[in-house]
Design a protein around this motif. Structure first.
Motif, short mmCIF file in Angstrom:
data_model
loop_
_atom_site.label_atom_id
_atom_site.label_comp_id
_atom_site.label_asym_id
_atom_site.label_seq_id
_atom_site.Cartn_x
_atom_site.Cartn_y
_atom_site.Cartn_z
N GLN A 55 39.84 -32.44 80.48
CA GLN A 55 40.43 -31.34 79.71
C GLN A 55 41.10 -30.33 80.64
O GLN A 55 42.19 -29.82 80.35
CB GLN A 55 39.31 -30.67 78.91
CG GLN A 55 39.81 -29.78 77.79
CD GLN A 55 40.18 -30.59 76.57
OE1 GLN A 55 40.32 -31.80 76.63
NE2 GLN A 55 40.35 -29.92 75.45
N LEU A 56 40.47 -30.04 81.78
CA LEU A 56 41.06 -29.10 82.75
C LEU A 56 42.38 -29.65 83.27
O LEU A 56 43.36 -28.92 83.42
CB LEU A 56 40.09 -28.87 83.92
CG LEU A 56 38.92 -27.94 83.66
CD1 LEU A 56 37.94 -28.00 84.82
CD2 LEU A 56 39.39 -26.52 83.46
N TYR A 111 30.07 -34.72 82.54
CA TYR A 111 30.86 -33.70 83.24
C TYR A 111 32.31 -34.13 83.46
O TYR A 111 33.15 -33.33 83.81
CB TYR A 111 30.22 -33.36 84.59
CG TYR A 111 29.06 -32.39 84.48
CD1 TYR A 111 29.28 -31.03 84.44
CD2 TYR A 111 27.77 -32.84 84.41
CE1 TYR A 111 28.23 -30.13 84.34
CE2 TYR A 111 26.70 -31.96 84.31
CZ TYR A 111 26.94 -30.60 84.28
OH TYR A 111 25.91 -29.73 84.17
N LEU A 112 32.57 -35.42 83.28
CA LEU A 112 33.94 -35.89 83.46
C LEU A 112 34.85 -35.42 82.31
O LEU A 112 36.05 -35.30 82.48
CB LEU A 112 33.98 -37.42 83.56
CG LEU A 112 33.31 -37.95 84.82
CD1 LEU A 112 33.30 -39.47 84.80
CD2 LEU A 112 34.01 -37.44 86.07
N LEU A 113 34.23 -35.17 81.13
CA LEU A 113 35.04 -34.72 80.00
C LEU A 113 35.76 -33.40 80.29
O LEU A 113 36.97 -33.31 80.12
CB LEU A 113 34.17 -34.60 78.74
CG LEU A 113 33.67 -35.92 78.17
CD1 LEU A 113 32.74 -35.67 76.99
CD2 LEU A 113 34.85 -36.77 77.73
N PRO A 114 35.02 -32.36 80.73
CA PRO A 114 35.77 -31.14 81.07
C PRO A 114 36.79 -31.35 82.18
O PRO A 114 37.81 -30.67 82.20
CB PRO A 114 34.68 -30.14 81.48
CG PRO A 114 33.39 -30.82 81.37
CD PRO A 114 33.58 -32.15 80.75
N VAL A 115 36.52 -32.27 83.10
CA VAL A 115 37.52 -32.51 84.16
C VAL A 115 38.83 -32.96 83.53
O VAL A 115 39.90 -32.46 83.86
CB VAL A 115 37.01 -33.56 85.18
CG1 VAL A 115 38.12 -33.93 86.14
CG2 VAL A 115 35.83 -33.01 85.95
#
Lengths: 415, 148, 454
Positions: free
Chosen positions: C24-25, C18-22
């Motif tokens: 990217q955001l 879930y850290l990946l989308p963080v």
């Protein structure tokens, strides 16, 4: 434990009420705020909690509040995007909660589900084949049945059936797959290879026939992680994963529909008015939100096509900002953490595999969708559990929640 | 609502969401230490007594690295009467038994559902194990040690 | 149990994913958000047309407003090249584009400062802009141009206000998006406002300026003699049809538009001297209160050829380029008795019906003496009464022009003031490649001048 669940639910509902007030009181929103629906929904959540407590079926006290937070924020956003969809979404949440209560009460002993594994397999395969061959094609992907004005996405049922089957099957035969090829004994694990081969074939079939990368990724992800849980065969999982990627790449090269999505992903601005339109609008939406967002009801998330379904996370990120989007990610992390905890505390292996599989489902599905909308992977056609607009998805999410609750409730009883 | 109120409420909502997440995380952290079942009492033994010993190599956190003295017949399984409690889902109630017989140890599968293994081989009936012999029940692997 | 250990490992792996989308955001919402917001494809940064202010004429008639998300122009094609356009897809042009800062509605406030400003102003609507135009005169001017390519500009003498600035061909702003492809490639440039932005050789109209300059420099002592042609350093200038005018006063030289007389005046003034006069009439700079107006151009001449350049400029040929607005301004100086007022197109800014800002008139500036102006005006009356400009009709004083150009037949010009005895308006008319100014431009100028005085 129950008192805590009720307290948390009340706190969540208060925040949802505040979000609703903000979204519908903004200068841009026209139409009355749906307070009635909020009250009905809130009562339904509290009733669900109380019924489970009364029937001694109550499980993990955090699952329900977390689901309530996600579905509440999703509902407010869907309402703000389109009140007609919002009204239907309220109904879906109510139907979902009903399904939640019924499932939790009907599945008194989840271990009985193990006996129906082949029924699950047959139903799942038949449904999946049916939609692949007979389904309605929307946006180039064949994922839907359309009956009258209603749309039904069978994959939402298929994925639960598949997890039930895999949990039962792997519980029974997983042990024979732990040894062999590449491990110390040097014997061919025929069963494991056969199962992996079939799984691989199914995922590639989904990719080719349904032309949806997200669905194929979801299938393969659930399949491999459950296989790993049961057998610990990291080597086989890696090989199968690699083969899947190979197949996916070949698929991408072969099918123009998927290829277009990949190009739109690599550089959405190259064709910003056409194939890259949705992705570039999604990025503009994210950028517009900035750190703290435009404020609920004050952005323009409607500019992104499919904002209420595929891009609901982006819509939330625009109006709640980076800070709000991270909050939603944290909520998902908590939900997944908590459901994995159910798996770890399950009293038997089937329970562990089933809860683990369901946790993996929630995690993969939300990760794939979110990654697709923030341009980490090509955009896919799956929904965000609890948040996206959609009846099939909402229903499936609540059934998953009910199963998890049931498995966590069994902990106290002797086995 | 006036623009300025809306402006502040935007932050208030975010604060509300995070407070909520804080509450949920607190509830989650409180539950963290997993209350396992009370460990079965280890049989008190002198750790260096000569003779046959049964060592748990891996697979069961509670027993891992421990050894049991093998003086007479030992029952392995999940049933309460078993001297060696194997809390593995693949273990049957009365799974197998071990009998020390001078030069070796007799391992007998008691008709378990999921079998007793010597490596990849299923034990059919019984087998004599030499010193250092290994076998597994479910995920738990045992080793026979002879101390002089 | 091993299986639970694997479940834990898997949980840690998936949760950390879930850290990946963080990341990217963070990249899209914070790091490159400003760049995303500015991309031209980003319709969020486009203004909300509903909030855009109106354009009004001097009497409060609507020239541009927004209705149901579309910009509406009541004058249609008649004012289109001047007012320009604004659409979601094409962006904006003309005055609509140039004045966007005031007209455009403000975006939703994001910072506390913007919120406070909105609280003060109560509305995010853009400002209304009041122009100096007179809607009905603009319409008449456009109708007078008919099918011809050309422009009409009318100035109000007491204020310097532009009362009409018509340009033909126009375009229909209502169907712009559909016809954009054709219009933007049309060689007759319908999107350009010729009255303020078109630069043309002024031809004989320019003799007004040459005459005033010569009078001021006391180099206009007649009589003059025209032999039909004048050799200037290896180059020969001639009158129309090389017809000799014979002996002339300066006044009759203007009335009959004698090239020989004015070319020799130009030669006497010299290239530098003439350029100084062109500058002091304000032709070489863009007027600040007329957005988008083009500055004129005075010929320099190659070294050694300054004499030819001066002689040609004096009769408005060669590289001498002026807009119709510039020529009307020259006529206005004569009509005002030698005083220049900077032309004005923007009159006031109003918000919610209240005027919040006005653009002042002036300041006046004496360019030539009142005596010089009176003499030139007298000569312009003569040009209409008994010279080339007869077709302009009674009550008008002016000068015709027939400007040679490389694009075909000469441009027909007329520049003048009315009423002739006490001028209140100045007009400039150009009809591209139409022929003689006296024959084609003068009647149009007469008609629009009389309309302006009504």
């Amino acid at each position: 434990m129950r008192a805590r669940e009720l307290g948390l639910l009340a706190a969540v509902l208060a925040v949802v009420a505040m979000a609703l007030a903000l979204a519908t009181r903004s200068p841009e929103f026209r139409g009355p705020p749906p307070w009635i629906w909020l009250v009905v929904q809130a009562s339904a959540w509290l009733i669900a909690s109380l019924v489970l407590r009364w029937k001694k079926a109550a499980g993990d006290p955090l699952l329900l509040p977390l689901a309530c937070l996600l579905s509440g924020l999703g509902w407010v956003m869907v309402w703000r995007l389109d009140p007609t969809l919002g009204q239907r979404q309220s109904l879906w949440i109510l139907v979902g909660l009903l399904a939640f209560i019924l499932t939790a009460l009907a599945v008194r002993d989840y271990r009985r589900l193990e006996d129906y594994k082949y029924l699950c397999l047959v139903c799942g395969v038949v449904l999946q084949l049916a939609v692949m061959l007979l389904g309605t094609e929307i946006n180039g992907a064949r994922l839907w049945f359309r009956v009258g004005g209603m749309q039904f996405q069978p994959v939402e049922v298929v994925k639960i059936l598949m997890i039930l089957f895999l949990a039962a099957f792997l519980r029974r035969y997983g042990r024979w797959m732990r040894l062999g090829l590449l491990s110390r004994e040097g014997r061919l694990p025929r069963r494991a290879l056969l199962l992996l081969g079939l799984g691989w074939l199914a995922a590639e079939g989904v990719l080719i026939l349904q032309k949806d990368l997200g669905m194929a990724l979801l299938f393969m992800g659930i399949f491999l992680t459950m296989f790993y849980m049961a057998t610990g065969r990291t080597d086989l999982v890696l090989v199968a994963g690699f083969l899947f990627v190979l197949g996916a790449v070949a698929g991408l090269l072969a099918f123009s529909h998927v290829r277009v999505r990949v190009y739109a992903w690599l550089d959405p601005f190259a064709d910003a008015q056409n194939t890259g339109y949705q992705m570039s609008q999604a990025l503009f939406s994210l950028g517009w939100g900035g750190l703290f967002g435009t404020g609920l009801g004050m952005g323009e998330p409607n500019r992104v096509p499919e904002a209420a379904t595929d891009f609901v996370f982006v819509a939330l990120a625009e109006e709640l900002g980076f800070v709000g989007a991270v909050a939603i990610l944290i909520a998902f992390m908590l939900l997944v953490t908590r459901s994995f905890r159910v798996a770890m505390r399950a009293p038997d292996e089937f329970g562990t595999l089933l809860a683990g599989g369901l946790s993996v489902l929630i995690a993969w599905q939300s990760l794939i969708l979110i990654a697709g909308t923030v341009k980490l992977i090509p955009m896919t056609g799956i929904t965000l559990p609890f948040v996206s607009y959609g009846g099939s998805s909402m229903l499936a999410s609540f059934v998953i929640l009910a199963l998890l609750t049931r498995i966590s409730a069994r902990r106290e009883e002797p086995c | 609502m006036s623009e300025i109120t809306l402006f502040y409420l935007k932050f208030l909502l975010l604060a509300g969401v995070y407070t909520l997440l804080g509450l949920l995380i607190r509830a989650l952290v409180r539950d963290l230490p997993m209350p396992g079942k009370p460990a079965s009492e280890p049989i008190p033994q002198a750790q260096d007594a000569p003779g046959w010993w049964l060592a748990v190599l891996q697979g069961q956190e509670r027993l891992e690295g421990r050894s049991l003295r093998l003086q007479e017949e030992l029952l392995l399984g999940r049933a309460p009467e078993c001297q060696v409690q194997v809390n593995d889902p693949f273990a049957s109630a009365r799974h197998a038994r071990l009998v020390p017989r001078g030069e070796g140890v007799w391992l007998e599968d008691l008709g378990s559902t999921n079998g007793t293994y010597l490596g990849a081989e299923v034990v059919k009936g019984g087998v004599m194990l030499p010193e250092g012999g290994r076998f597994s029940i479910g995920d738990v692997t045992f080793e026979l040690v002879k101390r002089a | 149990m091993l299986i639970k250990r694997r479940v834990r490992r898997l949980a840690i792996l998936l949760i950390s994913l879930y850290l990946l989308p963080v990341g990217q955001l963070w990249y899209y919402q914070v790091l490159i958000a400003p760049r995303l917001n500015e991309r031209p494809e980003n319709s969020r940064s486009h203004e909300n047309l509903e909030l855009r202010g109106r354009l009004l004429d001097r009497q409060g008639k609507v020239l541009a407003r927004t209705d149901k998300g579309r910009r509406v122009y009541p004058l249609g094609a008649a004012a289109a090249p001047l007012l320009g356009y604004v659409t979601e897809r094409l962006g904006s042009g003309g005055l609509e584009g140039e004045l966007a800062r005031s007209l455009a509605g403000r975006p939703r406030p994001r910072t506390l400062e913007q919120v406070r400003r909105l609280e003060r102003e109560k509305s995010r609507r853009g400002d209304d802009l009041v122009l100096t135009l007179k809607a009905d005169l603009q319409l008449q001017a456009f109708e007078l141009l008919g099918q011809d390519r050309g422009a009409i500009l009318v100035l109000d003498l007491p204020t310097g206000d532009i009362l009409a600035a018509a340009s033909s061909p126009g375009f229909d702003p209502a169907t712009l998006e559909k016809s954009w492809q054709r219009l933007s490639q049309d060689k007759s440039a319908p999107l350009i406002d010729r009255a303020t932005q078109g630069l043309y050789p002024p031809g004989s109209c320019f003799k007004i300026l040459t005459m005033a300059a010569a009078l001021e420099s006391s180099q206009a002592d007649g009589p003059f003699f025209c032999a039909g042609s004048l050799p200037v350093t290896g180059f020969e200038l001639s009158c129309d049809g090389a017809r000799a005018h014979g002996a002339l006063t300066l006044e009759s030289a203007l009335a009959v538009s004698c090239n020989v007389t004015f070319a020799s005046l130009g030669r006497m003034l010299g290239q530098k001297g003439l350029e100084d006069w062109i500058k002091s009439f304000g032709l070489l700079e863009a007027p600040t209160r007329v957005p988008l107006a083009a500055a004129g151009h005075a010929p320099r001449g190659r070294p050694g050829a300054e004499e030819v350049a001066a002689a040609q400029a004096a009769i408005g040929q060669a590289d001498m380029l002026v807009s119709p607005l510039g020529m009307a301004r020259v006529a206005a100086v004569i009509g005002r008795g030698g005083t220049d007022l900077p032309p004005r197109l923007l009159k006031a800014v109003s918000r919610d019906g209240r005027t919040v800002d006005t653009y002042p008139v002036g300041p006046p500036r004496q360019v030539v003496s009142a005596a010089t102006a009176a003499t030139v005006l007298q000569a312009m009356r003569a040009a209409v009464d008994r010279g080339t400009g007869g077709a302009a009709g009674a009550g008008v004083a002016g000068k015709t022009g027939t400007a040679e150009n490389p694009h075909g037949p000469p441009h027909a010009w007329f520049v003048g003031v009315a009423p002739a005895d006490a001028p209140r308006v100045a007009v400039a008319v150009i009809l591209e490649n139409k022929g003689y100014g006296g024959q084609h431009a003068a009647p149009v100028a007469g008609a629009i001048a009389r309309a302006a005085l009504r």
